[in-house]
Design a protein around this motif. Sequence first.
Motif, PDB file in Angstrom:
ATOM      1  N   ARG A 233       1.790   1.914  -3.522  1.00  0.00           N
ATOM      2  CA  ARG A 233       0.701   2.603  -4.219  1.00  0.00           C
ATOM      3  C   ARG A 233       0.662   4.075  -3.848  1.00  0.00           C
ATOM      4  O   ARG A 233       0.431   4.937  -4.684  1.00  0.00           O
ATOM      5  N   ALA A 234       0.911   4.329  -2.573  1.00  0.00           N
ATOM      6  CA  ALA A 234       0.920   5.724  -2.124  1.00  0.00           C
ATOM      7  C   ALA A 234       2.042   6.488  -2.826  1.00  0.00           C
ATOM      8  O   ALA A 234       1.905   7.672  -3.150  1.00  0.00           O
TER       9      ALA A 234
ATOM     10  N   HIS B  41      -5.538  13.436  -0.060  1.00  0.00           N
ATOM     11  CA  HIS B  41      -4.075  13.302  -0.020  1.00  0.00           C
ATOM     12  C   HIS B  41      -3.607  12.889   1.370  1.00  0.00           C
ATOM     13  O   HIS B  41      -2.828  11.957   1.544  1.00  0.00           O
ATOM     14  N   PHE B  42      -4.113  13.587   2.377  1.00  0.00           N
ATOM     15  CA  PHE B  42      -3.682  13.270   3.739  1.00  0.00           C
ATOM     16  C   PHE B  42      -4.243  11.939   4.218  1.00  0.00           C
ATOM     17  O   PHE B  42      -3.588  11.205   4.941  1.00  0.00           O
TER      18      PHE B  42
ATOM     19  N   PHE C  39       0.422  13.352  -7.674  1.00  0.00           N
ATOM     20  CA  PHE C  39       0.020  14.558  -6.955  1.00  0.00           C
ATOM     21  C   PHE C  39       0.978  15.715  -7.249  1.00  0.00           C
ATOM     22  O   PHE C  39       0.579  16.807  -7.642  1.00  0.00           O
ATOM     23  N   HIS C  40       2.269  15.461  -7.067  1.00  0.00           N
ATOM     24  CA  HIS C  40       3.235  16.543  -7.255  1.00  0.00           C
ATOM     25  C   HIS C  40       3.453  16.853  -8.722  1.00  0.00           C
ATOM     26  O   HIS C  40       3.675  18.010  -9.092  1.00  0.00           O
TER      27      HIS C  40
ATOM     28  N   VAL D 293       2.978   8.093   7.112  1.00  0.00           N
ATOM     29  CA  VAL D 293       3.571   7.846   5.799  1.00  0.00           C
ATOM     30  C   VAL D 293       5.092   7.800   5.922  1.00  0.00           C
ATOM     31  O   VAL D 293       5.701   8.664   6.550  1.00  0.00           O
TER      32      VAL D 293
ATOM     33  N   ARG E  89      -9.551  17.326  -2.404  1.00  0.00           N
ATOM     34  CA  ARG E  89      -8.283  16.784  -2.867  1.00  0.00           C
ATOM     35  C   ARG E  89      -7.271  16.728  -1.719  1.00  0.00           C
ATOM     36  O   ARG E  89      -6.536  15.755  -1.554  1.00  0.00           O
TER      37      ARG E  89
ATOM     38  N   ARG F  48       1.243  16.730 -11.096  1.00  0.00           N
ATOM     39  CA  ARG F  48       0.156  17.574 -11.562  1.00  0.00           C
ATOM     40  C   ARG F  48       0.371  19.024 -11.160  1.00  0.00           C
ATOM     41  O   ARG F  48       0.132  19.942 -11.932  1.00  0.00           O
TER      42      ARG F  48
ATOM     43  N   SER G 117       0.836  -1.207   0.000  1.00  0.00           N
ATOM     44  CA  SER G 117       0.000   0.000   0.000  1.00  0.00           C
ATOM     45  C   SER G 117       0.864   1.249   0.000  1.00  0.00           C
ATOM     46  O   SER G 117       0.498   2.259  -0.584  1.00  0.00           O
ATOM     47  N   TRP G 118       2.035   1.186   0.602  1.00  0.00           N
ATOM     48  CA  TRP G 118       2.904   2.363   0.537  1.00  0.00           C
ATOM     49  C   TRP G 118       3.465   2.552  -0.873  1.00  0.00           C
ATOM     50  O   TRP G 118       3.683   3.669  -1.330  1.00  0.00           O
TER      51      TRP G 118
ATOM     52  N   GLU H  75      -4.691   9.337   2.471  1.00  0.00           N
ATOM     53  CA  GLU H  75      -3.853   8.270   1.945  1.00  0.00           C
ATOM     54  C   GLU H  75      -2.585   8.134   2.763  1.00  0.00           C
ATOM     55  O   GLU H  75      -2.115   7.032   3.022  1.00  0.00           O
ATOM     56  N   MET H  76      -2.038   9.287   3.158  1.00  0.00           N
ATOM     57  CA  MET H  76      -0.808   9.218   3.936  1.00  0.00           C
ATOM     58  C   MET H  76      -1.056   8.639   5.323  1.00  0.00           C
ATOM     59  O   MET H  76      -0.119   8.245   6.005  1.00  0.00           O
TER      60      MET H  76
ATOM     61  N   GLN I 240       1.874  16.771   7.715  1.00  0.00           N
ATOM     62  CA  GLN I 240       2.377  15.618   6.990  1.00  0.00           C
ATOM     63  C   GLN I 240       3.282  14.757   7.858  1.00  0.00           C
ATOM     64  O   GLN I 240       3.188  13.533   7.835  1.00  0.00           O
TER      65      GLN I 240
ATOM     66  N   SER J 225       0.799   7.543  -6.046  1.00  0.00           N
ATOM     67  CA  SER J 225      -0.143   8.634  -5.795  1.00  0.00           C
ATOM     68  C   SER J 225       0.578   9.951  -5.583  1.00  0.00           C
ATOM     69  O   SER J 225       0.205  10.982  -6.117  1.00  0.00           O
ATOM     70  N   GLN J 226       1.624   9.897  -4.777  1.00  0.00           N
ATOM     71  CA  GLN J 226       2.371  11.113  -4.473  1.00  0.00           C
ATOM     72  C   GLN J 226       3.010  11.668  -5.733  1.00  0.00           C
ATOM     73  O   GLN J 226       3.027  12.882  -5.947  1.00  0.00           O
TER      74      GLN J 226
ATOM     75  N   ALA K  25      -5.685   3.069   2.297  1.00  0.00           N
ATOM     76  CA  ALA K  25      -5.078   2.716   1.023  1.00  0.00           C
ATOM     77  C   ALA K  25      -6.089   2.542  -0.099  1.00  0.00           C
ATOM     78  O   ALA K  25      -5.813   2.864  -1.242  1.00  0.00           O
TER      79      ALA K  25
END
Lengths: 1205, 294
Positions: A301-302, B98-99, A309-310, A394, B94, A312, A298-299, B101-102, A389, A305-306, B106
Amino acid sequence: MFWTVLKFELSYWFRRPLTLLFFTLFFLMAFFSTASGAFLLIATGQIHRNAPFVLATAIGILTAIGQVITTAIAGTAVLRDAQLGTEELLFTTRVSKSGYLLGRFIGAFIIMLVIYSALPVGLLAGSVMPWVPAEHMGPIQIAAYFQPFFMIAVPNLLFVSALLFAVGALTRRLFAVYVTGIILLVAWQITQTIVGQLDKLRLASLIDPFALTTVDVAVRYWSVAEKNARLVPLAGPMMQNRLIWIAAAVAVFTVVATVFRLRLQQGRALRRAKKAAVAARAQVPPTPIVALRYDRASWVRAFFSQSRFHLRSILREPPYLAISLICIINLMVNLWFQMRPQESARWPVTSLFAPIVANAMFVFTVLLATLYGGELVWRERQIKADQLQDSTPVPTWVTFGGKMAAVFLAITVLVLIANAGSMLMQLSQGYTRLEPGVYLQVIALVALPSALAITALAMGVHALVNQKFVGHLIIIAYWVLLPVLSNFGFDHRLYQVGRLPDFTYSDMAGWGPYTPRILTITYYSVAFCFTVASLGLLVLVRGTDSTWSARRKLAALRWRRGGALATGAFAVAAIAFGFAFFRNANTLNAYTEVHAAERGVKAWEVKYKPLENLPSPRLVSVSLRHDYFPERRAAAWHGTLTAVNRDARPVDTLFVALPPSAPRPTSLFEATSNTGVALDSLVFDREAQLVLDDTPNGVRLYRLAKPMALGDTLTARFGGRFEPRGYPNDAFNNDVSANGSFMNLQYVPSFGYPEGNELSDDEARRRNGLAPKPRMKKIDDPAVRETNYISREADWITFDETTCTAVDQISIAPGYLEREWTENGRRCFQYKMDRPILNFYATLSARYEVTRTEYNGVKLEIYHLPEHAFALPSMLQASKDGLDYFGKNFSPYLYHQYRIIEFPRYAGFAQAFPNTIPYSEGIGFIYRKEEGDDKIDFAYFVTAHELAHQWWGHQVVGGNGQGSTMFSEGLAEYSALTIMEKRFGREAAQKFLRRELDGYLRGRGTERKKEVPLLYVENQPYIHYQKGSLAFYALRDYIGEDAMNSALSAFLAKWALKGPPYPTARDLYTELDKETPDSLKYVLKDLFEEMTFYDNKADTATTTKRPDGSWGVHLVLKATKLKGDSLGNTKDVPIADYVDVGVFGDRVPGQKLGEPLLVTKVKITQPVTVLDFVVPKEPKKAGIDPYNKLIDRTPEDNVMAVSLR
Amino acid sequence: MNLSISNLSKTYANGVRALQDVSLDISAGMFGLLGPNGAGKSTLMRTIATLQEPDSGSIRLGEIDVLTQPDDVRKILGYLPQEFGLYPNLSAERVLDHFAEMKGVANGGERRDLVHALLMQTNLWDARKKAVGGFSGGMKQRLGIAIALAGRPQLVIVDEPTAGLDPNERHRFLNLLSEIGDEVIVILSTHIVEDVRELCRRMAIINQGQVVLQGDPSQVLDEVRGHIWRKRISKSELVALRETLDVISVRLVAGDPVIHVYSDATPGDGFVAVEANLEDVYLHRVGTAALAEA
């Protein structure tokens, strides 16, 4: 108010250690520019390191680089208040807008001046350092250090500061300031590229904000002496440039002053959210139970995702879009001008364009990687979302890795767009063979891996350093210094992590031998940079404590949890690939640093030069069997040499010269070994004892049991082979490739001390304790006539060769094809010459398509790549025209064939062997003839030049001394020009001569020893090519074409195929002298025996219409004649010369100056001449020497527009 | 689950002693940490939230040693810092996604549902597509709490959440907090006495790095019951009275100062005994400690 703000700004910066750091940085950069010869490399050869224009250029370059600092100081002057939040406090005081802006700006500007004043001080300090060799420094002129500071640095600084200040003040975004800086640098780059076009020099001078191009153009035609002594004057284009850019600075500041408001900046496009009313709490669903997963999958996949995210967010950012746009514009400009180098035009073939894209994008890759790498590492901290964060579970590698991936992908997007743009440019030129596969290969092999490495490095540094601006500085410093490393002897690619791998992609040979090297060095770079990134990740700040003790603890934790494994794995990979590279470059190919190689050559000279005058037999016959193995890039050969002793002294010791495999310097900074070469056997027809075996250094000494008397003949049988292993650090030996091989006679043993293997560069010799050597023997030295300059070991030889190659290739050697057959799966060709030739031959092989035709009994053949058919008509036409003209006016062509053969782009020349012309894929074959009367057909020209060598060089060849290249190269150039003029007209010839004049004048300024008159030329290209064609063309203009041809054919009749004794340039001069009338003998002397220059100028040109409809023209012309010495000092001499004077009317096709109404030779005897003419039509232009037949240092002012009186 | 903080100390490099031997025991439910600016509240909050380390001491959250197992803490932590920002150009939806997921949510579909639910709960559903940069202070705080709650936390830390909010927003926010749930440890760190009084079942007062009082609010009030006196005075009298009496607060009512005084017996004429409230306790305690320090 203004003073308060100003004083604050000054004290703010003076208190910060960063200011001292910047000052020191500048001081050091300037210091090394003069203290070390290898830093900026502006001064070469005879030019002093503190020559005024060198200092001016150094200051210009350092202000351009120093922009980064200007960004930090001037760019942030107003920005700072927005960043820190002091705006609201400041704008509500009584400070006025002008007080605020002026105070901030002038404060910042003063600081910049203080910092930049380190430049002249550093330059001066470097100049007086005791270790600098005396010949590299001229006398210290204080003015030379400070004049460029005020003339170049200060206005540069004013404009750049104003611009960056304005952008910072108006946008309040630091990124916009960065982008502006990049635009400036690209603008400068573009001006440099435009300089390649001769008629746009003035424009280029004006639009360069750093004045670097302006300095370049100002000193373009200065001789060495002038360059060392004269200050770059603040006049003409330089003055105009400075005024333009100062005015621009003022304009920019005015704009800021008008538009700026003492108010807070509203963020762009921040949509105000509606105040959500307290709605009745309608059915609120309960919070769903979700699965919380913290496993690896899952990390991962994250992580994706990250990155999305960045990515974009990067793709939407105006700075990214702006940098990308600038990159594309820069690329397009580059590609455009690459198609038109120096007045010629080339087809935009993919093998030319794709590597250019990769190289042009490199700087922008670095910029994006560091800017966005830094931005992303700092992103959460800047927007204050870091605590949110950092308190989530994470893992740090997910966010860091995701950001790295995002930056890399953002760069990839730009790379793809750039390559697409390149393809569009190709299509726009009507070229459709795009070869997308090749583009993709370059992208996959070179561009993307390098981008990955650079991104990892940038992010690793930012994570380690934890100070955004210092991180940027370190990364930019690394990339700026990387090219300089080579200059200091660190040219081993293992030092140069991240550097774009060197390669040449050839249409004939494809990737050639480069792929394994590219892969190894690329993987090494990537692994190395990922190790740095890993280390950065270990100490990357998480949480609110950024002290080193906290980071150490974090590192310890991360190390245990996989950090050790990752870092270790990358480090091991880097070591493994580094080792593989080392094994290839150092073990298999004997990498040697250039100074060590020089020392080796020096030792060789010290050991063997005493044997220079040993008598040696001279070759009379060569019979060769050559084998190519293209698939292995290997070759083998064996043959028989026959030599005769023409020396009165007996030969008892044979000095055999072989191709050395030991390292030799190939340039100032690199050395190459030829480890693949081996001698298999060497056997004589008599008893000979090997007394010294130094085969690696190319020397064997044999003692003959029975010495050779005068007239005795010796036969030697030899065998050798060339089998390269692995890859070297820098230049490959590409003589043999899978498709396209070209080996010349250097692999065959010869007799006698090979003087050409000595160190020839005076600088290198001095560095190694050797006396400088005279370039060449003096023309009247009787020894000159004893050997020819092409081959010291032989006169004329009989030659035959059998060459075998792969079954699908054709192999060619000088001679007529006697037989062709296939044996053992290989294809063989037997060639034989029916008359003696010079000891100058080569063997080629490739999969050719052959275009054949016959002309007047001569077989014309062109061996080429099927796709390279662009220039064939030009080549054939030139061959026919040449055979006609030269055959008729010089002497009959000696051979029955004329063959042009394409070879890969690894070298970029054409060369004339007897009836065989190898011609590079990169010139000629991709040349393009454009429409227009003034366009030069280069393929035609070069073909004609090489054909002319069949007379000048292969019929008559000069002795081994001064002047011999005058009538081989000079006459070849002149002959080609002659038939080109007949085919294409005067305007094309004119344009060509203008280019030759530019080349000659520029070449003088880079002379490494001394300039000499044409008659005494010592193999200096700018003299024998450029001045040669100018001189012969001018002479023909004076004495007439028939007289010229008489002289040339007489010369040939007397000296063709003779030797020894060989002719010298004096013999040609004698023939020319016979055809020159007494009144014009001065011309002969001026052109050939002395260095003559003119400064001709049209001062006034007016006209009045006469009652009978004709026009009266009144001209005032200035003419000065000068004679030069070997360093380029000139003195005025009295003038009594016949010079063209011309009056021209309206433009007509084929005549750039206009319809010639009157062109006549006038005897000029005064510095100022007044002339009156009558012409039938209205004159538009008039002048002196309008066709630039005479060597004039300012050719543009010969002709001026005629004004009505 | 219990959070026990033992002997925590932290001195910053510039010499500030932010925490001095702090010990606290916090169980499930709302816990209020009250203290003035600079008392060490944020340092303590950040230390528990694994964002910085103390010089000495330890923290245990149930079975987890917070200082050596930060990852395990983060899996069950929801932290809303005192000062924070968000990606200004992105929508609330959004950002929350994002958070989330972190925080380990999942599965994309589950995450979407969670985000929707949280946005509705915090009354941000109508503004979910709007850029976060344009949010008002209250909306930002509500989004912050939504982020904190996204990972099904068992420990929620909110640091000064209502400072700067208007009364309406403040109430809305406190309502949200109160709905978090009784099995979750919620630490509300603030200098606004009202917040603690409204929500918290247990509290502590911290000043200058030290815990000066710990307990439940009603018990705490007992301490000062009957010892608080009030009088309306004139401005000129204030200085003199300050010297002789333990004046714990001075307030202006219609222009004249009204003082509260701590005294075992009536301090003099004009003084009226009043029902003690939490603020009195707080000011008394904070003042005492300050005096002791001086």
